[in-house]
Design a protein around this motif. Structure first.
Motif: not given
Ligand code: AKG
Length: 283
Positions: A94, A102, A105, A107, A120, A193
């Motif tokens: 970023k 983001i 949501h 995954d 993750t 997240h």
């Molecule tokens: O890097 C981010 O800001 C979000 C990453 C994310 O949503 C994820 O790794 O599942």
């Protein structure tokens, strides 16, 4: 038996769907990986092209090395068992003031993977703070299973469809996942997240590695690919990915293209879009 997480940490993960901060690589290694990325960016004239921010372990040997890091695999083994594959990896830079974010949501909503024994490990290469756009998570939200998302297609949204959870979210219950370079967070496939834009003068860079059990199955496409990084694959649900020896090795770039078509079908299922070629990121 792996020993890298305590029993309490394993219980915390099962309850919250989240564990952080977990140091995994040294700050020197984080700096070395970041320098490798930045040397590539300097050579190619800017941040990594959107399509190579996805499944990046196929074209960047340093990411393929990072995802095999024993300290990371030990933690993953504690949580999903001794047989471990990497289904995907994402590079998340970023940039200062780029406005990219983001939305809330899960995954699981668009990965098409059956089994929830998937997580993750998000590895910070720079620090990740509220101001530079670290992740926010809702502990315990993984227990909802997959909830409804709506597609927004917002251009600054890093998610492929701008997919956003359609339910109300109590943000007061969210935690900020702040990390130092070399530290990781671990989150469950169903975790709710999000992350806000970077409002600082420095970049925020991370690699997210998606670890699955070989028992997992792809339900949205006939073929899918993964890399076995520990233990055994007794199921053969995924075609094996070779390991790159140099950056952008031509055969690996071709494989990446082939897999991108499959991923397009997976991520865009149910929309009127046929290809992810024009979309900057895929997640
Ligand atoms: O890097 C981010 O800001 C979000 C990453 C994310 O949503 C994820 O790794 O599942």
């Amino acid at each position: 038996m792996p020993i890298s997480l305590t029993d309490q940490e394993i219980r915390d993960y099962r309850r919250d769907g989240l564990l952080f901060p977990k140091p995994a690589i040294s700050t020197d290694d984080a700096a070395r990986y970041l320098a490798t990325l930045e040397a590539y960016e300097a050579e190619t004239g800017g941040p990594v092209n959107g399509k190579y921010r996805y499944k990046c372990h196929l074209v960047f040997p340093w990411i393929n090395e990072l995802m095999r890091e024993p300290a990371i695999l030990d933690m993953v083994e504690d949580l999903i068992g001794p047989d471990i594959m990497v289904w995907s990896s994402h590079l998340y830079p970023k940039e200062p003031g780029d406005g990219r974010f983001i939305s809330w949501h899960q995954d699981s909503a668009h990965w098409g993977l059956e089994t929830d024994n998937i997580l993750t490990v998000w590895v910070a290469l720079t620090s990740a703070t509220r101001d530079n756009g670290c992740m926010r998570m809702l502990p315990g939200s993984q227990n909802t299973g997959i909830v409804e998302h709506r597609d927004t297609w917002e251009t600054k949204n890093i998610l492929t469809r701008g997919q956003t959870i359609a339910e109300e979210i109590d943000e007061d219950k969210a935690v900020w996942v702040e990390l130092g370079p070399g530290e990781t967070s671990i989150h469950h496939l169903h975790m709710w997240h999000a992350s806000p834009p970077n409002i600082t003068d420095g970049r925020r860079v991370a690699t997210a590695i998606r670890y699955i059990t070989p028992r997992a199955r792809q339900t949205r496409a006939d073929r899918d690919f993964a890399t076995l990084v520990r233990g055994e694959d007794r199921y053969g649900h995924f075609e094996a990915e070779p390991r790159p020896s140099v950056t952008m090795e031509p055969s690996m770039v071709r494989l990446h293209e082939e897999i991108a078509d499959i991923q397009g079908a997976i991520y865009l299922k149910g929309t009127d879009k046929a290809s992810i070629a024009g979309l900057t990121d895929r997640k």
